[in-house]
Motif scaffolding. Structure first.
Motif, PDB file in Angstrom:
ATOM      1  N   GLY A  43       0.813  -1.214   0.000  1.00  0.00           N
ATOM      2  CA  GLY A  43       0.000   0.000   0.000  1.00  0.00           C
ATOM      3  C   GLY A  43       0.842   1.257   0.000  1.00  0.00           C
ATOM      4  O   GLY A  43       0.561   2.221  -0.739  1.00  0.00           O
ATOM      5  N   TYR A  44       1.900   1.271   0.828  1.00  0.00           N
ATOM      6  CA  TYR A  44       2.780   2.436   0.874  1.00  0.00           C
ATOM      7  C   TYR A  44       3.486   2.659  -0.463  1.00  0.00           C
ATOM      8  O   TYR A  44       3.627   3.806  -0.921  1.00  0.00           O
ATOM      9  CB  TYR A  44       3.815   2.263   1.985  1.00  0.00           C
ATOM     10  CG  TYR A  44       3.274   2.410   3.390  1.00  0.00           C
ATOM     11  CD1 TYR A  44       2.317   3.357   3.696  1.00  0.00           C
ATOM     12  CD2 TYR A  44       3.727   1.593   4.426  1.00  0.00           C
ATOM     13  CE1 TYR A  44       1.815   3.492   4.976  1.00  0.00           C
ATOM     14  CE2 TYR A  44       3.231   1.719   5.719  1.00  0.00           C
ATOM     15  CZ  TYR A  44       2.282   2.675   5.987  1.00  0.00           C
ATOM     16  OH  TYR A  44       1.791   2.811   7.268  1.00  0.00           O
ATOM     17  N   ASP A  45       3.924   1.578  -1.077  1.00  0.00           N
ATOM     18  CA  ASP A  45       4.624   1.705  -2.365  1.00  0.00           C
ATOM     19  C   ASP A  45       3.697   2.259  -3.436  1.00  0.00           C
ATOM     20  O   ASP A  45       4.100   3.095  -4.243  1.00  0.00           O
ATOM     21  CB  ASP A  45       5.173   0.345  -2.809  1.00  0.00           C
ATOM     22  CG  ASP A  45       6.461  -0.029  -2.086  1.00  0.00           C
ATOM     23  OD1 ASP A  45       7.016   0.855  -1.403  1.00  0.00           O
ATOM     24  OD2 ASP A  45       6.904  -1.182  -2.196  1.00  0.00           O
ATOM     25  N   LEU A  46       2.453   1.784  -3.454  1.00  0.00           N
ATOM     26  CA  LEU A  46       1.497   2.293  -4.435  1.00  0.00           C
ATOM     27  C   LEU A  46       1.250   3.784  -4.221  1.00  0.00           C
ATOM     28  O   LEU A  46       1.269   4.578  -5.179  1.00  0.00           O
ATOM     29  CB  LEU A  46       0.179   1.523  -4.325  1.00  0.00           C
ATOM     30  CG  LEU A  46      -0.944   1.970  -5.267  1.00  0.00           C
ATOM     31  CD1 LEU A  46      -0.512   1.821  -6.718  1.00  0.00           C
ATOM     32  CD2 LEU A  46      -2.215   1.180  -4.994  1.00  0.00           C
ATOM     33  N   ALA A  47       1.054   4.184  -2.955  1.00  0.00           N
ATOM     34  CA  ALA A  47       0.818   5.596  -2.647  1.00  0.00           C
ATOM     35  C   ALA A  47       2.048   6.436  -2.986  1.00  0.00           C
ATOM     36  O   ALA A  47       1.926   7.545  -3.525  1.00  0.00           O
ATOM     37  CB  ALA A  47       0.468   5.754  -1.165  1.00  0.00           C
ATOM     38  N   ALA A  48       3.241   5.912  -2.690  1.00  0.00           N
ATOM     39  CA  ALA A  48       4.471   6.654  -2.951  1.00  0.00           C
ATOM     40  C   ALA A  48       4.703   6.835  -4.453  1.00  0.00           C
ATOM     41  O   ALA A  48       5.155   7.894  -4.904  1.00  0.00           O
ATOM     42  CB  ALA A  48       5.660   5.938  -2.316  1.00  0.00           C
ATOM     43  N   LYS A  49       4.393   5.806  -5.230  1.00  0.00           N
ATOM     44  CA  LYS A  49       4.580   5.914  -6.684  1.00  0.00           C
ATOM     45  C   LYS A  49       3.598   6.900  -7.297  1.00  0.00           C
ATOM     46  O   LYS A  49       3.952   7.672  -8.196  1.00  0.00           O
ATOM     47  CB  LYS A  49       4.435   4.533  -7.320  1.00  0.00           C
ATOM     48  CG  LYS A  49       5.611   3.617  -7.029  1.00  0.00           C
ATOM     49  CD  LYS A  49       5.387   2.199  -7.529  1.00  0.00           C
ATOM     50  CE  LYS A  49       6.562   1.296  -7.161  1.00  0.00           C
ATOM     51  NZ  LYS A  49       6.339  -0.109  -7.571  1.00  0.00           N
ATOM     52  N   GLU A  50       2.351   6.892  -6.798  1.00  0.00           N
ATOM     53  CA  GLU A  50       1.382   7.878  -7.278  1.00  0.00           C
ATOM     54  C   GLU A  50       1.806   9.291  -6.858  1.00  0.00           C
ATOM     55  O   GLU A  50       1.682  10.238  -7.643  1.00  0.00           O
ATOM     56  CB  GLU A  50      -0.005   7.551  -6.722  1.00  0.00           C
ATOM     57  CG  GLU A  50      -0.622   6.295  -7.313  1.00  0.00           C
ATOM     58  CD  GLU A  50      -1.990   5.996  -6.733  1.00  0.00           C
ATOM     59  OE1 GLU A  50      -2.396   6.700  -5.782  1.00  0.00           O
ATOM     60  OE2 GLU A  50      -2.671   5.080  -7.233  1.00  0.00           O
ATOM     61  N   ALA A  51       2.304   9.414  -5.624  1.00  0.00           N
ATOM     62  CA  ALA A  51       2.779  10.718  -5.150  1.00  0.00           C
ATOM     63  C   ALA A  51       3.977  11.178  -5.964  1.00  0.00           C
ATOM     64  O   ALA A  51       4.115  12.372  -6.280  1.00  0.00           O
ATOM     65  CB  ALA A  51       3.144  10.637  -3.666  1.00  0.00           C
ATOM     66  N   SER A  52       4.844  10.245  -6.317  1.00  0.00           N
ATOM     67  CA  SER A  52       6.019  10.587  -7.118  1.00  0.00           C
ATOM     68  C   SER A  52       5.607  11.112  -8.486  1.00  0.00           C
ATOM     69  O   SER A  52       6.162  12.110  -8.982  1.00  0.00           O
ATOM     70  CB  SER A  52       6.920   9.356  -7.272  1.00  0.00           C
ATOM     71  OG  SER A  52       8.037   9.642  -8.073  1.00  0.00           O
ATOM     72  N   GLN A  53       4.624  10.442  -9.102  1.00  0.00           N
ATOM     73  CA  GLN A  53       4.137  10.897 -10.408  1.00  0.00           C
ATOM     74  C   GLN A  53       3.528  12.293 -10.297  1.00  0.00           C
ATOM     75  O   GLN A  53       3.771  13.158 -11.151  1.00  0.00           O
ATOM     76  CB  GLN A  53       3.106   9.915 -10.948  1.00  0.00           C
ATOM     77  CG  GLN A  53       2.536  10.304 -12.315  1.00  0.00           C
ATOM     78  CD  GLN A  53       1.462   9.354 -12.794  1.00  0.00           C
ATOM     79  OE1 GLN A  53       1.062   8.440 -12.082  1.00  0.00           O
ATOM     80  NE2 GLN A  53       0.980   9.560 -13.997  1.00  0.00           N
ATOM     81  N   PHE A  54       2.752  12.523  -9.239  1.00  0.00           N
ATOM     82  CA  PHE A  54       2.113  13.820  -9.034  1.00  0.00           C
ATOM     83  C   PHE A  54       3.169  14.907  -8.813  1.00  0.00           C
ATOM     84  O   PHE A  54       3.089  15.997  -9.393  1.00  0.00           O
ATOM     85  CB  PHE A  54       1.180  13.737  -7.826  1.00  0.00           C
ATOM     86  CG  PHE A  54       0.205  14.882  -7.718  1.00  0.00           C
ATOM     87  CD1 PHE A  54      -1.040  14.792  -8.298  1.00  0.00           C
ATOM     88  CD2 PHE A  54       0.543  16.031  -7.024  1.00  0.00           C
ATOM     89  CE1 PHE A  54      -1.960  15.846  -8.194  1.00  0.00           C
ATOM     90  CE2 PHE A  54      -0.358  17.086  -6.916  1.00  0.00           C
ATOM     91  CZ  PHE A  54      -1.608  16.995  -7.499  1.00  0.00           C
ATOM     92  N   ALA A  55       4.171  14.604  -7.977  1.00  0.00           N
ATOM     93  CA  ALA A  55       5.226  15.574  -7.694  1.00  0.00           C
ATOM     94  C   ALA A  55       6.067  15.856  -8.936  1.00  0.00           C
ATOM     95  O   ALA A  55       6.440  17.014  -9.198  1.00  0.00           O
ATOM     96  CB  ALA A  55       6.114  15.066  -6.555  1.00  0.00           C
ATOM     97  N   ASP A  56       6.377  14.816  -9.704  1.00  0.00           N
ATOM     98  CA  ASP A  56       7.157  15.008 -10.933  1.00  0.00           C
ATOM     99  C   ASP A  56       6.400  15.887 -11.923  1.00  0.00           C
ATOM    100  O   ASP A  56       6.996  16.760 -12.572  1.00  0.00           O
ATOM    101  CB  ASP A  56       7.482  13.661 -11.578  1.00  0.00           C
ATOM    102  CG  ASP A  56       8.482  12.844 -10.778  1.00  0.00           C
ATOM    103  OD1 ASP A  56       9.119  13.413  -9.864  1.00  0.00           O
ATOM    104  OD2 ASP A  56       8.621  11.633 -11.050  1.00  0.00           O
TER     105      ASP A  56
END
Length: 334
Positions: free
Chosen positions: A64-77
């Motif tokens: 769950g954390y990895d999925l949220a972090a990857k989505e957050a990374s895409q949003f931040a990028d």
């Protein structure tokens, strides 16, 4: 001494039962060999599932954390990419506005105004960008574009300005429109006044990537561009010295906006770094939990392959015996 035997029907049922059991064993061992894990965890751990359940729970949390972090990374990028674009457009207008603040040539000032208008429209279009269907700069209203269309932005601002009598009144009017809650915030900004919620990317770790189009640094960018864009508007009746005065004010606002925009980019960069660091930490934790799971319920590949060969051999033997018995006939005894 008496001999005991079973009938043909019972014998057939016994053979089918043995065949079914060996097929089930064959399927289970094949699964264990392919996955590297025992099929029946409860039997393997003799019912003591506490530690194993804790390991599985932590692995699911990491998923769950990895999925949220990857989505957050895409949003931040995506957010950082837009801010880079805005910085580039602002820098382009600064290069044309600074000469316009000192030149006596009308063509140079007209060119600077046109550049500022085009760059402002491009900035607004960029701030209306989305990532995976979510608006980047609308705060919590991720389903809404944060700004009105770039093609009507200038007209909306001009229609709200009071009568302009001199350069100072124009500069003050534009600044007031951007700072007045009844101005830019009510007429041009369509997003939420609440930031998007911080994203949990690890245990007790949150990352905040919210940048709204109504933030002061971005409003400063649009303010400088808008002022330069209307500096040569014939409606004011300004002579070249008065236009120069407006461009001088616009260039000062733009230079301030550049430094504030850099600070905003730095904040998003820090969020990106935190996400990447957390993803790396989560990956290391995952390795540890997977090794713990393997030590608990891992199937020894050599032992499993040996048992698989044994079951396969016994099953083939059973098939051979069954086939042989099916050919038995009383004729062969006479």
């Amino acid at each position: 001494m008496g001999q005991y035997s079973i009938g043909d029907l019972a014998q057939s049922s016994l053979l089918r039962l043995q065949s079914t059991r060996m097929k089930a064993d064959l399927l289970q061992l094949s699964q264990e060999l392919s996955t590297g894990m025992v099929a029946d965890v409860g039997v393997h751990l003799a019912g003591d599932l506490g530690y194993y359940a804790d390991v599985e729970k932590n692995l699911r949390l990491l998923d769950g954390y990895d999925l949220a972090a990857k989505e957050a990374s895409q949003f931040a990028d995506s957010t950082q990419s837009v801010l880079d674009r805005v910085a580039s457009l602002l820098g382009s207008s600064v290069q044309s506005t600074l000469p316009a603040a000192t030149t006596a040539y009308q063509d140079v000032r007209d060119h600077a105004s046109m550049d500022a208008r085009n760059d402002l429209e491009a900035v607004i279009a960029s701030l209306n960008g989305t990532s995976a269907g979510r608006s980047l700069f609308a705060g919590a209203a991720t389903d809404t574009l944060p700004l009105i269309s770039s093609t009507v932005f200038i007209d909306t601002m001009l229609a709200a300005l009071p009568p302009i009598t001199d350069p100072a009144s124009l500069v003050t009017a534009v600044e007031d429109w951007f700072s007045d809650p009844a101005g830019f915030d009510a007429m041009a900004y369509q997003g939420s006044t609440n930031d998007i919620s911080p994203v949990p990317i690890g245990e007790d770790l949150l990352v905040n990537m919210s940048v709204r189009a109504d933030s002061d640094p971005l409003k400063e960018v649009m303010k400088g561009l808008a002022l330069a864009a209307v500096a040569t508007d014939p409606a004011w009746g300004f002579d070249h010295l008065e236009q120069v005065e407006v461009f001088d004010a616009a260039s000062g606002i733009m230079l301030t906006a550049q430094s504030r925009l850099t600070a905003l980019q730095s904040d998003i960069g820090a969020a990106q770094e935190r996400i990447e660091t957390t993803l790396t930490r989560n990956a290391a934790a995952r390795i540890g939990f997977e090794q713990a799971r393997l030590s608990l319920v891992g199937a020894d590949p050599f032992e499993t392959a040996t048992r698989l060969d044994d079951v396969q051999l016994r099953l083939e033997s059973l098939y051979a015996v069954t086939a042989r018995m099916s050919r038995l006939s009383l004729v062969n005894y006479f």
